[in-house]
Scaffold this motif. Structure first.
Motif, PDB file in Angstrom:
ATOM      1  N   ASN A  44       0.798  -1.221   0.000  1.00  0.00           N
ATOM      2  CA  ASN A  44       0.000   0.000   0.000  1.00  0.00           C
ATOM      3  C   ASN A  44       0.829   1.269   0.000  1.00  0.00           C
ATOM      4  O   ASN A  44       0.417   2.292   0.552  1.00  0.00           O
ATOM      5  N   LEU A  45       1.988   1.228  -0.616  1.00  0.00           N
ATOM      6  CA  LEU A  45       2.875   2.382  -0.617  1.00  0.00           C
ATOM      7  C   LEU A  45       2.321   3.465  -1.545  1.00  0.00           C
ATOM      8  O   LEU A  45       2.068   3.208  -2.722  1.00  0.00           O
ATOM      9  N   VAL A  46       2.128   4.650  -0.990  1.00  0.00           N
ATOM     10  CA  VAL A  46       1.607   5.759  -1.783  1.00  0.00           C
ATOM     11  C   VAL A  46       2.151   7.076  -1.232  1.00  0.00           C
ATOM     12  O   VAL A  46       2.264   7.255  -0.022  1.00  0.00           O
ATOM     13  N   ILE A  47       2.505   7.955  -2.157  1.00  0.00           N
ATOM     14  CA  ILE A  47       2.927   9.312  -1.834  1.00  0.00           C
ATOM     15  C   ILE A  47       1.933  10.250  -2.520  1.00  0.00           C
ATOM     16  O   ILE A  47       1.569  10.038  -3.689  1.00  0.00           O
ATOM     17  N   ALA A  48       1.483  11.287  -1.813  1.00  0.00           N
ATOM     18  CA  ALA A  48       0.566  12.266  -2.401  1.00  0.00           C
ATOM     19  C   ALA A  48       1.154  12.806  -3.705  1.00  0.00           C
ATOM     20  O   ALA A  48       2.358  13.072  -3.780  1.00  0.00           O
ATOM     21  N   SER A  49       0.319  12.979  -4.706  1.00  0.00           N
ATOM     22  CA  SER A  49       0.799  13.423  -6.022  1.00  0.00           C
ATOM     23  C   SER A  49       1.540  14.753  -5.925  1.00  0.00           C
ATOM     24  O   SER A  49       2.490  14.980  -6.688  1.00  0.00           O
ATOM     25  N   THR A  50       1.159  15.607  -5.004  1.00  0.00           N
ATOM     26  CA  THR A  50       1.813  16.909  -4.838  1.00  0.00           C
ATOM     27  C   THR A  50       3.220  16.809  -4.253  1.00  0.00           C
ATOM     28  O   THR A  50       3.958  17.786  -4.251  1.00  0.00           O
ATOM     29  N   HIS A  51       3.574  15.614  -3.751  1.00  0.00           N
ATOM     30  CA  HIS A  51       4.864  15.447  -3.081  1.00  0.00           C
ATOM     31  C   HIS A  51       5.782  14.438  -3.769  1.00  0.00           C
ATOM     32  O   HIS A  51       6.822  14.076  -3.232  1.00  0.00           O
ATOM     33  N   ARG A  52       5.400  13.980  -4.948  1.00  0.00           N
ATOM     34  CA  ARG A  52       6.239  13.016  -5.675  1.00  0.00           C
ATOM     35  C   ARG A  52       7.435  13.716  -6.294  1.00  0.00           C
ATOM     36  O   ARG A  52       7.414  14.918  -6.548  1.00  0.00           O
ATOM     37  N   GLY A  53       8.495  12.943  -6.516  1.00  0.00           N
ATOM     38  CA  GLY A  53       9.691  13.485  -7.135  1.00  0.00           C
ATOM     39  C   GLY A  53      10.594  14.228  -6.163  1.00  0.00           C
ATOM     40  O   GLY A  53      11.520  14.917  -6.583  1.00  0.00           O
ATOM     41  N   LYS A  54      10.340  14.077  -4.870  1.00  0.00           N
ATOM     42  CA  LYS A  54      11.129  14.778  -3.840  1.00  0.00           C
ATOM     43  C   LYS A  54      11.938  13.815  -2.977  1.00  0.00           C
ATOM     44  O   LYS A  54      12.478  14.210  -1.953  1.00  0.00           O
ATOM     45  N   GLY A  55      11.965  12.533  -3.361  1.00  0.00           N
ATOM     46  CA  GLY A  55      12.716  11.555  -2.586  1.00  0.00           C
ATOM     47  C   GLY A  55      11.959  10.972  -1.412  1.00  0.00           C
ATOM     48  O   GLY A  55      12.516  10.216  -0.614  1.00  0.00           O
ATOM     49  N   LEU A  56      10.669  11.286  -1.290  1.00  0.00           N
ATOM     50  CA  LEU A  56       9.893  10.809  -0.149  1.00  0.00           C
ATOM     51  C   LEU A  56       9.568   9.318  -0.257  1.00  0.00           C
ATOM     52  O   LEU A  56       9.545   8.609   0.750  1.00  0.00           O
ATOM     53  N   GLY A  57       9.324   8.833  -1.468  1.00  0.00           N
ATOM     54  CA  GLY A  57       9.093   7.399  -1.656  1.00  0.00           C
ATOM     55  C   GLY A  57      10.315   6.606  -1.244  1.00  0.00           C
ATOM     56  O   GLY A  57      10.216   5.592  -0.552  1.00  0.00           O
ATOM     57  N   ARG A  58      11.473   7.081  -1.649  1.00  0.00           N
ATOM     58  CA  ARG A  58      12.741   6.436  -1.271  1.00  0.00           C
ATOM     59  C   ARG A  58      12.884   6.406   0.253  1.00  0.00           C
ATOM     60  O   ARG A  58      13.270   5.396   0.829  1.00  0.00           O
ATOM     61  N   ARG A  59      12.544   7.496   0.888  1.00  0.00           N
ATOM     62  CA  ARG A  59      12.661   7.577   2.354  1.00  0.00           C
ATOM     63  C   ARG A  59      11.694   6.619   3.049  1.00  0.00           C
ATOM     64  O   ARG A  59      12.063   5.951   4.007  1.00  0.00           O
ATOM     65  N   LEU A  60      10.471   6.549   2.555  1.00  0.00           N
ATOM     66  CA  LEU A  60       9.478   5.644   3.145  1.00  0.00           C
ATOM     67  C   LEU A  60       9.877   4.187   2.929  1.00  0.00           C
ATOM     68  O   LEU A  60       9.784   3.368   3.847  1.00  0.00           O
ATOM     69  N   ILE A  61      10.361   3.849   1.750  1.00  0.00           N
ATOM     70  CA  ILE A  61      10.806   2.483   1.480  1.00  0.00           C
ATOM     71  C   ILE A  61      11.991   2.123   2.379  1.00  0.00           C
ATOM     72  O   ILE A  61      12.040   1.026   2.941  1.00  0.00           O
ATOM     73  N   ALA A  62      12.933   3.049   2.538  1.00  0.00           N
ATOM     74  CA  ALA A  62      14.085   2.780   3.404  1.00  0.00           C
ATOM     75  C   ALA A  62      13.625   2.467   4.826  1.00  0.00           C
ATOM     76  O   ALA A  62      14.160   1.561   5.470  1.00  0.00           O
ATOM     77  N   HIS A  63      12.630   3.192   5.292  1.00  0.00           N
ATOM     78  CA  HIS A  63      12.095   2.935   6.639  1.00  0.00           C
ATOM     79  C   HIS A  63      11.463   1.542   6.723  1.00  0.00           C
ATOM     80  O   HIS A  63      11.703   0.799   7.685  1.00  0.00           O
ATOM     81  N   MET A  64      10.677   1.186   5.712  1.00  0.00           N
ATOM     82  CA  MET A  64      10.008  -0.119   5.722  1.00  0.00           C
ATOM     83  C   MET A  64      11.043  -1.244   5.619  1.00  0.00           C
ATOM     84  O   MET A  64      10.895  -2.293   6.262  1.00  0.00           O
ATOM     85  N   LEU A  65      12.099  -1.028   4.844  1.00  0.00           N
ATOM     86  CA  LEU A  65      13.168  -2.031   4.764  1.00  0.00           C
ATOM     87  C   LEU A  65      13.864  -2.199   6.112  1.00  0.00           C
ATOM     88  O   LEU A  65      14.192  -3.326   6.508  1.00  0.00           O
ATOM     89  N   THR A  66      14.067  -1.110   6.826  1.00  0.00           N
ATOM     90  CA  THR A  66      14.666  -1.187   8.160  1.00  0.00           C
ATOM     91  C   THR A  66      13.804  -2.039   9.081  1.00  0.00           C
ATOM     92  O   THR A  66      14.320  -2.878   9.829  1.00  0.00           O
ATOM     93  N   LEU A  67      12.499  -1.844   9.018  1.00  0.00           N
ATOM     94  CA  LEU A  67      11.603  -2.659   9.852  1.00  0.00           C
ATOM     95  C   LEU A  67      11.740  -4.142   9.493  1.00  0.00           C
ATOM     96  O   LEU A  67      11.875  -4.995  10.377  1.00  0.00           O
ATOM     97  N   ILE A  68      11.689  -4.457   8.218  1.00  0.00           N
ATOM     98  CA  ILE A  68      11.751  -5.863   7.788  1.00  0.00           C
ATOM     99  C   ILE A  68      13.095  -6.486   8.129  1.00  0.00           C
ATOM    100  O   ILE A  68      13.158  -7.597   8.655  1.00  0.00           O
ATOM    101  N   PHE A  69      14.182  -5.774   7.826  1.00  0.00           N
ATOM    102  CA  PHE A  69      15.521  -6.340   8.006  1.00  0.00           C
ATOM    103  C   PHE A  69      16.009  -6.283   9.453  1.00  0.00           C
ATOM    104  O   PHE A  69      16.656  -7.219   9.916  1.00  0.00           O
ATOM    105  N   GLU A  70      15.723  -5.213  10.151  1.00  0.00           N
ATOM    106  CA  GLU A  70      16.274  -5.057  11.495  1.00  0.00           C
ATOM    107  C   GLU A  70      15.293  -5.444  12.604  1.00  0.00           C
ATOM    108  O   GLU A  70      15.650  -6.188  13.506  1.00  0.00           O
ATOM    109  N   ARG A  71      14.071  -4.943  12.558  1.00  0.00           N
ATOM    110  CA  ARG A  71      13.105  -5.288  13.605  1.00  0.00           C
ATOM    111  C   ARG A  71      12.726  -6.763  13.517  1.00  0.00           C
ATOM    112  O   ARG A  71      12.719  -7.468  14.512  1.00  0.00           O
TER     113      ARG A  71
END
Length: 162
Positions: free
Chosen positions: A82-109
């Protein structure tokens, strides 16, 4: 100066804002293929029962992104969903940041060796981002939308670096 970007666990009070993130029926299909547009609080609430680690990305006090985790296979993998970034905020690296956080949860937590994500081939921006982040395709399937249109859903995975 822009407002700070933060990540935090989603709360039930965030559900109305989360529901507005997909801006069209096609976007919602890409985010939640079984969802009905417009997404609503009830549909987002179902995710609280079915999924874990519901996470919002905020700019200041405004929810501008969302993701969750599902499909846990013990000692093997989990899916980012369910990964989604508001259309007004795309292209700013926010998707990358959210994915990095989710990867941290999966790999580390959860200490799982692999994270997975599924993306429709037509969602070219998301597919390009996932590939740049090191996700590799391992499978695919055909899905139909509410109008009977056929879409190719790609399954990608990324292994934890040891």
């Amino acid at each position: 100066m822009s407002a700070p970007i933060t990540l935090r666990p989603a709360e039930p009070g965030d559900d109305p804002a989360i529901a507005t993130l997909p801006g069209s029926a096609r976007e919602l299909f890409f985010v939640q293929p079984g969802g009905k547009y417009p997404w609503d609080v009830k549909q987002v609430g179902v995710l609280r029962v079915q999924r874990s680690d519901l996470t919002v990305l905020q700019e200041g006090d405004t929810v501008v992104g969302f993701a969750d985790i599902y499909g846990f296979t013990p000692r093997d993998h989990a899916f980012i969903g369910n990964l989604v970034i508001a259309s007004t905020h795309r292209g700013k690296g926010l998707g990358r940041r959210l994915i990095a956080h989710m990867l941290t949860l999966i790999f580390e937590r959860y200490r799982l060796p692999e994270a997975r994500i599924s993306v429709f081939e037509a969602n070219e921006q998301a597919l390009s981002l996932y590939r740049r982040l090191g996700f590799e395709e391992y499978g695919e399937e055909q899905r139909k939308d509410a109008d009977g249109g056929e879409w190719r859903l790609l399954h990608l995975r990324k292994r934890r670096l040891i």
